[in-house]
Design an enzyme around this catalytic site. Structure first.
Site, PDB file in Angstrom:
ATOM      1  N   GLU A 102      -2.658   1.814 -11.142  1.00  0.00           N
ATOM      2  CA  GLU A 102      -3.589   2.917 -10.875  1.00  0.00           C
ATOM      3  C   GLU A 102      -4.410   3.293 -12.101  1.00  0.00           C
ATOM      4  O   GLU A 102      -5.544   3.740 -11.985  1.00  0.00           O
ATOM      5  CB  GLU A 102      -2.844   4.147 -10.339  1.00  0.00           C
ATOM      6  CG  GLU A 102      -2.281   3.971  -8.929  1.00  0.00           C
ATOM      7  CD  GLU A 102      -0.931   3.268  -8.894  1.00  0.00           C
ATOM      8  OE1 GLU A 102      -0.448   2.839  -9.971  1.00  0.00           O
ATOM      9  OE2 GLU A 102      -0.351   3.135  -7.800  1.00  0.00           O
ATOM     10  N   PHE A 147      10.984  12.152  -1.558  1.00  0.00           N
ATOM     11  CA  PHE A 147      10.709  10.858  -2.158  1.00  0.00           C
ATOM     12  C   PHE A 147       9.250  10.774  -2.601  1.00  0.00           C
ATOM     13  O   PHE A 147       8.342  11.051  -1.825  1.00  0.00           O
ATOM     14  CB  PHE A 147      11.027   9.731  -1.155  1.00  0.00           C
ATOM     15  CG  PHE A 147      10.742   8.366  -1.722  1.00  0.00           C
ATOM     16  CD1 PHE A 147      11.459   7.888  -2.816  1.00  0.00           C
ATOM     17  CD2 PHE A 147       9.748   7.570  -1.184  1.00  0.00           C
ATOM     18  CE1 PHE A 147      11.184   6.646  -3.355  1.00  0.00           C
ATOM     19  CE2 PHE A 147       9.466   6.321  -1.725  1.00  0.00           C
ATOM     20  CZ  PHE A 147      10.193   5.852  -2.812  1.00  0.00           C
ATOM     21  N   LYS A 203       0.419  14.050   3.675  1.00  0.00           N
ATOM     22  CA  LYS A 203       0.395  12.989   4.688  1.00  0.00           C
ATOM     23  C   LYS A 203       0.091  13.553   6.079  1.00  0.00           C
ATOM     24  O   LYS A 203      -0.650  12.950   6.861  1.00  0.00           O
ATOM     25  CB  LYS A 203       1.739  12.254   4.684  1.00  0.00           C
ATOM     26  CG  LYS A 203       1.666  10.889   5.327  1.00  0.00           C
ATOM     27  CD  LYS A 203       2.903  10.063   5.001  1.00  0.00           C
ATOM     28  CE  LYS A 203       2.850   8.721   5.732  1.00  0.00           C
ATOM     29  NZ  LYS A 203       4.017   7.882   5.425  1.00  0.00           N
ATOM     30  N   MET A 226      -7.206  -1.237 -36.435  1.00  0.00           N
ATOM     31  CA  MET A 226      -7.676   0.057 -36.903  1.00  0.00           C
ATOM     32  C   MET A 226      -6.543   0.839 -37.574  1.00  0.00           C
ATOM     33  O   MET A 226      -6.746   1.498 -38.596  1.00  0.00           O
ATOM     34  CB  MET A 226      -8.273   0.849 -35.740  1.00  0.00           C
ATOM     35  CG  MET A 226      -8.936   2.140 -36.160  1.00  0.00           C
ATOM     36  SD  MET A 226     -10.196   1.858 -37.400  1.00  0.00           S
ATOM     37  CE  MET A 226     -11.661   1.730 -36.398  1.00  0.00           C
TER      38      MET A 226
END
Ligand SMILES: Cc1ncc(C[n+]2csc(CCOP(=O)(O)OP(=O)(O)O)c2C)c(N)n1
Ligand SMILES: [Mg+2]
Lengths: 197, 585
Positions: B74, B136, B186, B500
């Protein structure tokens, strides 16, 4: 130079779940302690009002208030020093009834602080006072020797002396093209300070 | 004063169902997709899961109208949406499931928040009746994301979906843009309700995206500019976000004022423009940094005086009068006190200013910048771009990319030395061509952002310049490239170090190299396993042909260039120093 002082922040908002958190974390992110916080309805139906007290430098408060006002569901935010507002806090004190009944001194004390009995029971009595912080705290000190059982103080609520309320402002906010006076620009009011040419 | 008739006239009309038929009832999930179509969304970056399954089920029937790119993580999805937004100038959209899917978005949200990137992220959430039960994959996404979203909201009732999404798109894209997250339970995704079409949002009473421009400020600003002898412009992403590149160019060309950019402002003005004097900040150019403390009027346009730009604030441009143009009132005076605050959309304020300013040239003053450039070329740039040692430099690789793409490519960079080198040396002819994680400095940004950048600008060549460290943070997105057949050129500048950090350890920690010598897999073999062509080179003689092959290759290509291990990026304003204390070595 500048020192930290007490500021009362007034925030007009939509009444939205989660907004309290969104506003509160703006203080904690900057490690600023909230001394008192009150949420309530305002003079306008459907508009909510937060009253928040903090101790900070004015520079910090000014920037913070702008960040608060930037939040989508915030209509307007103001900050004021103590002399610019009328404010009150309320406190409740629970003390054993027998002691108060016995001691005349206690009664005089309560009277002196303008305390009012809210509940009187055989075992305890609850008093209420309203006023400024120092007064409310003075009474705790005074009651401690007489077996103060419980104490609680409310958040500050404040009215801004110079404010004309939110009714007119809201009308402007509801317009698609608001008039200039609504998006008041603090710089403009302090032009002398701004244009330092 | 409320005028009902004008209000009504301005209220947008409802957009009918995308099927073109009269549809009386839709599910919450369908309403989400209808909102996307009405808002002109064409590409969604996402990843499915339990709590967002009803939306994915609805998507099955919409594949002809909405493209969905299945990412591998994601975080990759949200960075891709950011890349899409940055090259297309439109709002990027993301789908993620509840719990871990949603928490994986957090880095991207923070990145989009600080870099003002418009996004609408939809997360699935457990059934409303399970909220607060540790169900869940339940996490409190709205609270987790509050500090990193411009706005967020949880929907538990499907009837709210059209109006909430309309608000989401309006808020994400207007004013100072930013990420919005909508968490949908949902049950709301499944719930059917009577559909009244989709009405775009044009007004929220508590939200002022654009401050009203005050003419008197424009006048004051013009007065200052007209009187200035050594005026200097700093421009940021506000010019790009405000789609005001033309207005900006007209303004600087009339006033003849030297202009320097922040990393996010890069590409708003062509690199070769005679008034483009280079980059600001820690690894910016010599002249712009030194002369910040010499100019008499500093004009900041759509930039926020980040500490990487200003260095030590109490020694920053103290001699200058400051004019600050910004759409976000809270940016004015946040870091640098302005003499004239010019609130507003620069698309409006710049033309107003241009009208009032006198046509001028600042030849001597501009020559000063050029003199500093000459010194910088001599001390740093010449050797970086034309090294005499056998070892390749990052700079010469970027120079080769410039030559072979004619400055027309979109350059996406990750975070580190290669990022600073790419920003310093890449050439751009057009706006929205530099995509990088500026404010947050998110390693792992580039690969997924490049995927999105290509979807946002399909006709353009997209080159992702990435370090060996950062590439390993999100390399799973090679799978997305494979599956979506998106054409992305991956250029890994491999110095076998977290360069860096190593540079800082060398300069400020007595060369105590603490956990910066990172090892890498065989990147070419890795690409191959995803069906992506690749090559690795370490010889100068191969550079041109390899970059040419990468650019011309039909499809994605991974080119690894082995560069000097311990090269440093200079100039540098060390942390805690003033911009005028910039070091050339
Ligand atoms: C997610 C994340 N973790 C850590 C850092 C700190 N950091 C900044 S630059 C850098 C080194 C990057 O190494 P590499 O990707 O190889 O690029 P190079 O500097 O060598 O070009 C690190 C670790 C960061 N910016 N982002
Ligand atoms: Mg490296």
């Amino acid at each position: 130079m500048s020192t930290k002082q007490e500021f009362t922040i007034t925030v007009y908002t939509e009444n939205q779940i989660g907004l309290l958190n969104r506003i509160a974390i703006m203080f904690s992110r900057r490690k600023i302690n909230i001394e008192s916080l009150n949420t309530s309805p305002s003079e306008v139906d459907s508009v909510h009002r937060f009253t928040i007290v903090i101790n900070e430098f004015e520079e910090v408060v000014k920037k913070l208030v702008r960040q608060i006002e930037k939040q989508v569901e915030v209509l307007k935010a103001y900050y004021n020093t103590e002399d610019e507002i009328v404010w009150q806090e309320m406190a409740l004190y629970k003390v054993p009834t027998d002691i108060i009944a016995e001691k005349v001194k206690v009664e005089r004390l309560l009277h002196q602080y303008g305390a009012r009995a809210v509940v009187i029971r055989k075992d305890y009595t609850v008093f209420e006072t309203t006023g400024h912080r120092e007064e409310l705290e003075g009474l705790i000190k005074a009651l401690e020797p007489y077996g103060l059982i419980e104490f609680v103080r409310s958040a500050r609520i404040a009215i801004i002396k110079a404010s004309k309320g939110f009714h007119e402002k809201l009308k402007e906010f509801e317009e698609h093209e608001p008039g200039e006076e609504v998006i008041e620009n603090e710089f403009l009011d302090k032009q002398d300070e701004v244009f330092t040419m | 004063m409320t005028n009902a008739t004008t209000l009504e006239a301005k209220t947008p009309k409802a957009i009918p169902h995308s099927s073109g038929k009269q549809v009386d009832e839709v599910t919450g999930s369908q309403a989400v997709l209808e909102a996307f179509i009405a808002e002109g969304v064409d590409t969604i970056f996402g990843y499915p899961g339990g709590a967002i399954m009803p939306i994915y089920d609805a998507l099955y029937d919409y594949h002809d109208r909405l493209k969905h790119i299945l990412v591998r993580h994601e975080q990759g999805g949200i960075h891709a949406a950011q890349g899409y937004a940055r090259t297309s100038g439109r709002t990027g959209v993301v789908f993620a499931t509840s719990g871990p899917g949603a928490t994986n978005l957090v880095t991207g949200l923070a990145d989009a928040m600080i870099d003002s990137t418009p996004l609408v992220c939809i997360t699935g959430q457990v059934f409303a009746h399970l909220l607060g039960t540790d169900a869940f994959q339940e996490t409190d996404v709205v609270n987790i994301t509050t500090p990193v979203t411009k706005w967020n909201y949880q929907v538990t009732d499907a009837t709210e979906i059209p109006s909430v999404l309309a608000k989401a798109f309006y808020i994400a894209g207007s004013g100072r843009p930013g990420p919005v997250l909508i968490d949908i339970t949902k049950n709301a995704q499944l719930q059917k309700f009577a559909y009244q079409g989709y009405t775009p949002c044009k007004h929220i009473r508590s939200y002022r995206p654009k401050p009203i421009v005050r003419k008197e400020y424009v006048e004051e600003a013009a007065k200052l500019i007209n009187a200035a002898e050594k005026p200097f412009i700093l421009f940021g992403q506000g010019v790009i976000l405000g789609k005001a590149e033309k207005e900006f160019k007209a303004f600087i060309e009339k006033t003849g004022i030297p202009s320097a950019w922040t990393v996010l402002g890069l590409s708003a003005l062509p690199t070769d423009h005679p008034l483009n004097v280079g980059m600001l900040g820690m690894h910016g150019n010599y002249g712009p940094n030194v002369l910040t403390n010499e100019c008499d009027v500093l004009i900041a346009i759509g930039m926020r005086f980040d500490d990487r730009v200003t260095g030590r604030l109490d020694k920053y441009a103290k001699q200058a009068k400051v004019i600050h143009l910004d759409i976000d009132p809270s940016e004015i005076d946040k870091n640098v006190k302005s003499t004239v605050p010019l609130w507003g959309d620069c698309k409006e304020t710049l033309p107003m200013l241009t009208q009032l300013v006198e046509k001028k040239e600042h030849k001597e003053w501009l020559a000063k910048f050029n003199e500093y450039t000459r010194q910088e070329v001599e001390a740093v740039i010449h050797d970086e771009l034309n090294p005499t040692s056998e070892i390749l430099t990052m700079g010469e690789v970027i120079k080769t990319v410039n030559e072979l793409t004619n400055g027309d490519a979109v350059i996406v960079t990750d975070v580190g030395q290669h990022q600073m080198v790419a920003c310093r040396y890449a050439k751009f002819n057009q706006s929205k061509s530099n995509v990088t994680s500026g404010g947050l400095g998110t390693m792992g940004f580039a690969l997924p952002a490049a995927i999105g950048a290509k979807f946002g600008a399909p006709e353009r060549t997209v080159v992702a310049v990435i370090g060996d460290g950062g590439f390993q943070m999100t390399l799973q997105e090679l799978g997305t490239i494979m599956q979506s057949e998106v054409n992305v050129k991956i250029l890994i500048l491999n110095n076998r170090f977290l360069g860096m950090v190593r540079q800082w350890q060398q300069l400020f920690h007595d060369k105590r190299y603490s956990f910066v010598d990172i090892q890498s897999p065989d990147f070419v073999m890795l690409a191959k396993s995803y069906g992506i062509a690749g090559k690795s080179i370490d010889q100068r003689t191969d550079l041109k042909t390899a970059v040419t092959e990468m650019i011309n290759h039909n499809g994605s290509f991974l080119l690894e260039v082995m560069v000097g291990k311990e090269n440093n990026v200079f100039p540098m304003v060390p942390q805690g120093c003033s911009v005028s204390e910039i070091r050339l070595k």
